[in-house]
Design a protein around this motif. Structure first.
Motif, PDB file in Angstrom:
ATOM      1  N   ILE A  31       0.846  -1.188   0.000  1.00 42.00           N
ATOM      2  CA  ILE A  31       0.000   0.000   0.000  1.00 42.00           C
ATOM      3  C   ILE A  31       0.886   1.244   0.000  1.00 42.00           C
ATOM      4  N   ASN A  32       0.705   2.084  -1.010  1.00 40.90           N
ATOM      5  CA  ASN A  32       1.470   3.322  -1.096  1.00 40.90           C
ATOM      6  C   ASN A  32       0.964   4.322  -0.065  1.00 40.90           C
ATOM      7  N   VAL A  33       1.892   4.851   0.754  1.00 40.65           N
ATOM      8  CA  VAL A  33       1.499   5.810   1.787  1.00 40.65           C
ATOM      9  C   VAL A  33       2.169   7.172   1.573  1.00 40.65           C
ATOM     10  N   GLY A  34       2.623   7.410   0.347  1.00 47.40           N
ATOM     11  CA  GLY A  34       3.234   8.693   0.026  1.00 47.40           C
ATOM     12  C   GLY A  34       4.628   8.519  -0.517  1.00 47.40           C
ATOM     13  N   SER A  35       5.631   8.559   0.347  1.00 48.83           N
ATOM     14  CA  SER A  35       7.021   8.443  -0.089  1.00 48.83           C
ATOM     15  C   SER A  35       7.528   6.999  -0.068  1.00 48.83           C
ATOM     16  N   TYR A  36       6.717   6.054   0.356  1.00 53.18           N
ATOM     17  CA  TYR A  36       7.103   4.647   0.368  1.00 53.18           C
ATOM     18  C   TYR A  36       5.837   3.793   0.454  1.00 53.18           C
ATOM     19  N   SER A  37       6.010   2.477   0.394  1.00 57.71           N
ATOM     20  CA  SER A  37       4.875   1.563   0.494  1.00 57.71           C
ATOM     21  C   SER A  37       5.032   0.658   1.703  1.00 57.71           C
ATOM     22  N   LEU A  38       3.912   0.314   2.316  1.00 59.18           N
ATOM     23  CA  LEU A  38       3.896  -0.619   3.440  1.00 59.18           C
ATOM     24  C   LEU A  38       3.362  -1.968   2.972  1.00 59.18           C
ATOM     25  N   HIS A  39       3.994  -3.030   3.456  1.00 54.11           N
ATOM     26  CA  HIS A  39       3.592  -4.386   3.091  1.00 54.11           C
ATOM     27  C   HIS A  39       2.636  -4.952   4.139  1.00 54.11           C
ATOM     28  N   PHE A  40       1.486  -5.463   3.669  1.00 54.32           N
ATOM     29  CA  PHE A  40       0.468  -6.031   4.554  1.00 54.32           C
ATOM     30  C   PHE A  40       0.179  -7.478   4.173  1.00 54.32           C
ATOM     31  N   VAL A  41      -0.065  -8.291   5.180  1.00 53.72           N
ATOM     32  CA  VAL A  41      -0.612  -9.635   5.002  1.00 53.72           C
ATOM     33  C   VAL A  41      -1.893  -9.672   5.827  1.00 53.72           C
ATOM     34  N   ILE A  42      -3.021  -9.885   5.152  1.00 51.78           N
ATOM     35  CA  ILE A  42      -4.328  -9.763   5.794  1.00 51.78           C
ATOM     36  C   ILE A  42      -5.104 -11.070   5.650  1.00 51.78           C
ATOM     37  N   VAL A  43      -5.623 -11.557   6.755  1.00 51.56           N
ATOM     38  CA  VAL A  43      -6.533 -12.707   6.729  1.00 51.56           C
ATOM     39  C   VAL A  43      -7.947 -12.139   6.742  1.00 51.56           C
ATOM     40  N   GLU A  44      -8.711 -12.446   5.718  1.00 50.24           N
ATOM     41  CA  GLU A  44     -10.050 -11.875   5.602  1.00 50.24           C
ATOM     42  C   GLU A  44     -10.984 -12.376   6.699  1.00 50.24           C
ATOM     43  N   ASP A  82       4.549  -5.033   7.828  1.00 51.31           N
ATOM     44  CA  ASP A  82       5.965  -4.778   8.089  1.00 51.31           C
ATOM     45  C   ASP A  82       6.146  -3.279   8.312  1.00 51.31           C
ATOM     46  N   ARG A  83       6.720  -2.889   9.449  1.00 49.45           N
ATOM     47  CA  ARG A  83       6.993  -1.470   9.647  1.00 49.45           C
ATOM     48  C   ARG A  83       8.035  -0.984   8.633  1.00 49.45           C
ATOM     49  N   PRO A  84       8.136   0.329   8.434  1.00 51.18           N
ATOM     50  CA  PRO A  84       9.064   0.857   7.430  1.00 51.18           C
ATOM     51  C   PRO A  84      10.484   0.325   7.598  1.00 51.18           C
ATOM     52  N   GLY A  85      11.033  -0.177   6.483  1.00 49.79           N
ATOM     53  CA  GLY A  85      12.394  -0.697   6.487  1.00 49.79           C
ATOM     54  C   GLY A  85      12.511  -2.159   6.832  1.00 49.79           C
ATOM     55  N   PHE A  86      11.398  -2.797   7.205  1.00 46.93           N
ATOM     56  CA  PHE A  86      11.401  -4.214   7.554  1.00 46.93           C
ATOM     57  C   PHE A  86      10.636  -5.015   6.501  1.00 46.93           C
ATOM     58  N   GLY A  87      11.004  -6.294   6.385  1.00 40.22           N
ATOM     59  CA  GLY A  87      10.291  -7.153   5.456  1.00 40.22           C
ATOM     60  C   GLY A  87      10.265  -6.571   4.049  1.00 40.22           C
ATOM     61  N   LYS A  88       9.068  -6.456   3.493  1.00 41.07           N
ATOM     62  CA  LYS A  88       8.906  -5.949   2.132  1.00 41.07           C
ATOM     63  C   LYS A  88       8.502  -4.475   2.088  1.00 41.07           C
ATOM     64  N   ILE A  98       8.667   7.471  15.176  1.00 35.84           N
ATOM     65  CA  ILE A  98       7.420   6.789  15.502  1.00 35.84           C
ATOM     66  C   ILE A  98       6.178   7.513  14.988  1.00 35.84           C
ATOM     67  N   ILE A  99       6.142   8.836  15.046  1.00 40.86           N
ATOM     68  CA  ILE A  99       4.959   9.559  14.564  1.00 40.86           C
ATOM     69  C   ILE A  99       4.797   9.429  13.051  1.00 40.86           C
ATOM     70  N   PRO A 100       5.824   9.725  12.227  1.00 44.10           N
ATOM     71  CA  PRO A 100       5.673   9.516  10.786  1.00 44.10           C
ATOM     72  C   PRO A 100       5.323   8.071  10.432  1.00 44.10           C
ATOM     73  N   ASN A 101       5.909   7.100  11.169  1.00 40.93           N
ATOM     74  CA  ASN A 101       5.587   5.694  10.903  1.00 40.93           C
ATOM     75  C   ASN A 101       4.108   5.408  11.144  1.00 40.93           C
ATOM     76  N   ILE A 102       3.586   5.931  12.239  1.00 40.83           N
ATOM     77  CA  ILE A 102       2.176   5.701  12.549  1.00 40.83           C
ATOM     78  C   ILE A 102       1.281   6.441  11.566  1.00 40.83           C
ATOM     79  N   GLN A 103       1.692   7.603  11.130  1.00 38.72           N
ATOM     80  CA  GLN A 103       0.911   8.316  10.115  1.00 38.72           C
ATOM     81  C   GLN A 103       0.834   7.505   8.825  1.00 38.72           C
ATOM     82  N   GLY A 104       1.930   6.853   8.476  1.00 34.09           N
ATOM     83  CA  GLY A 104       1.914   5.973   7.307  1.00 34.09           C
ATOM     84  C   GLY A 104       0.964   4.809   7.502  1.00 34.09           C
ATOM     85  N   LEU A 105       0.969   4.225   8.714  1.00 33.61           N
ATOM     86  CA  LEU A 105       0.054   3.132   9.026  1.00 33.61           C
ATOM     87  C   LEU A 105      -1.390   3.599   8.938  1.00 33.61           C
ATOM     88  N   GLU A 106      -1.675   4.781   9.463  1.00 32.83           N
ATOM     89  CA  GLU A 106      -3.040   5.330   9.416  1.00 32.83           C
ATOM     90  C   GLU A 106      -3.516   5.488   7.971  1.00 32.83           C
TER      91      GLU A 106
END
Length: 385
Positions: A31-44, A82-88, A98-106
């Motif tokens: 998921i693109n959150v602006g300047s980078y993408s966050l990787h999610f694994v979701i169980v429906e 995966d938080r920024p810089g981890f996993g994919k 921590i604040i920018p990271n959480i804003q990306g998660l939001e």
């Protein structure tokens, strides 16, 4: 080498086969959150999503062994990332912390359709992210399960300064090879101060676990870690604290049913009356099966290579290196053809400062298992030093 024991995996495997709920579909996405993408694994699933926050050095895969039973008991959407810089996941090297990271998660949660209520499950350093998220969204976070979570209480000024100094030593060496760990370390003191200014809302019900064997060798550190958890629980009437007896820092690996049952209990507390009754019924069935299987597997596990190996690491964690070495030597005597016993004895020897003998053990482990990355890395580090 520390690992999830065969006993734990066997227990999970048997319990999972007894569940009757159909397996939910898993989504793997960026998921693109602006300047980078966050990787999610979701169980429906349906209902309030459960958001999982991994510990400091981990990514979404840390939770993989408990997601299926949690899904089958609760029926909820399970969100790991995966938080920024981890996993994919990508990383913004200019704006971080921590604040920018959480804003990306939001941003990502909103794009995924999870911009409303959530339940939070967090481990170790992931606990500080859960706390700041809850502080920012006290009405959205309906309940939480914290698993041996990091607290600002533990990191008073002197300890925080010493920890940051320890992190800084050699941190630059991993800036480009492990950027997530590098920036997490570089931001650590600032992150803790943000958490100190962002108290966990007292309106949110919490089940808080503290490990019987926290990840420290110093007795003062261990006592303070446990005291801070007790003080956190005592600060609000809707918080329940448990000591996970016999468990190390990764409680959900050492005793999966304990954490799974706690998640189910917390989730039932925010579900509707009818759905809560179904969840509680499935939880009882799961707990009965888990308890029965635990006793069955315990007999086979007792005095196994894994059992003795875990004992040795518990002694190491408690600071009793000499006894740990004797336990690992016993394991080699009992299981001379097992690569892991030499690897573990090598860890103890290295901890004791005996680099030459440690290298011999790592080489023996690699001889028996050429794919042992832990031993290869340890030998490489010894050679570099």
């Amino acid at each position: 080498m520390r690992r999830i024991t065969a006993f734990t995996l066997s227990l999970l495997s048997v319990i999972l086969t007894t569940q009757t709920t159909a397996q939910s579909r898993t989504i793997d996405t960026l998921i693109n959150v602006g300047s980078y993408s966050l990787h999610f694994v979701i169980v429906e699933g349906k209902g309030t999503p459960i958001l999982f926050e991994a510990g400091g050095g981990d990514d979404a895969s840390a939770w993989k062994n408990i997601l299926q039973p949690v899904s089958q008991i609760t029926g909820a959407p399970l969100v790991t990332y995966d938080r920024p810089g981890f996993g994919k996941s990508g990383l913004d090297t200019i704006t971080h912390g921590i604040i920018p990271n959480i804003q990306g998660l939001e941003t990502a949660l909103t794009k995924l359709g999870f911009g409303g209520n959530v339940m939070y499950v967090a481990h170790s350093q992931g606990g500080i992210y859960a706390q700041v998220f809850a502080y920012r969204h006290p009405t959205r976070v309906k309940t939480a399960v914290l698993v041996d979570a990091t607290t600002a209480c533990f990191y008073q000024p002197a300890r925080l300064a010493a920890t940051q100094q320890s992190i800084n030593q050699g941190n630059d060496k991993i800036r480009y090879t492990h950027p997530g760990i590098y920036f997490q370390g570089a931001d650590f003191s600032n992150n803790i101060e943000v958490v100190r200014r962002s108290p966990f809302p007292s309106t949110i019900p919490v089940i808080d676990f503290v490990s019987d064997n926290p990840p420290f060798s110093d007795s003062i550190d261990i006592a303070d870690w446990k005291r801070c958890h007790r003080e956190f629980v005592a600060a609000a009437a809707n918080r329940t604290g448990f000591t996970a007896w016999g468990c190390g820092h990764y409680i959900f690996e050492d005793n999966p049913p304990l954490v799974i049952t706690a998640i189910a209990k917390a989730y039932a507390g925010i579900a509707g009356k009818s759905e809560a009754a179904k969840i509680n019924n499935r939880t009882v069935n799961y707990t009965l099966q888990a308890a029965n299987e635990f006793k069955k597997q315990e007999t086979a596990y007792r005095h196994s290579e894994d059992d003795i190996n875990s004992w040795g690491y518990e002694l190491m964690q408690a600071g009793d290196i000499k006894k740990a070495m004797e336990v690992f030597k016993l394991n080699i005597f009992l299981h001379p053809s097992n690569w892991n016993v030499y690897d573990s004895y090598g860890d103890a020897l290295l901890k004791n400062g005996d680099k030459t003998e440690a290298a011999k053990m790592y080489r023996k482990s690699l001889e028996l298992n050429p794919g042992n990355k832990h031993a290869a890395k340890a030998l490489n580090n010894l050679s570099s030093n």
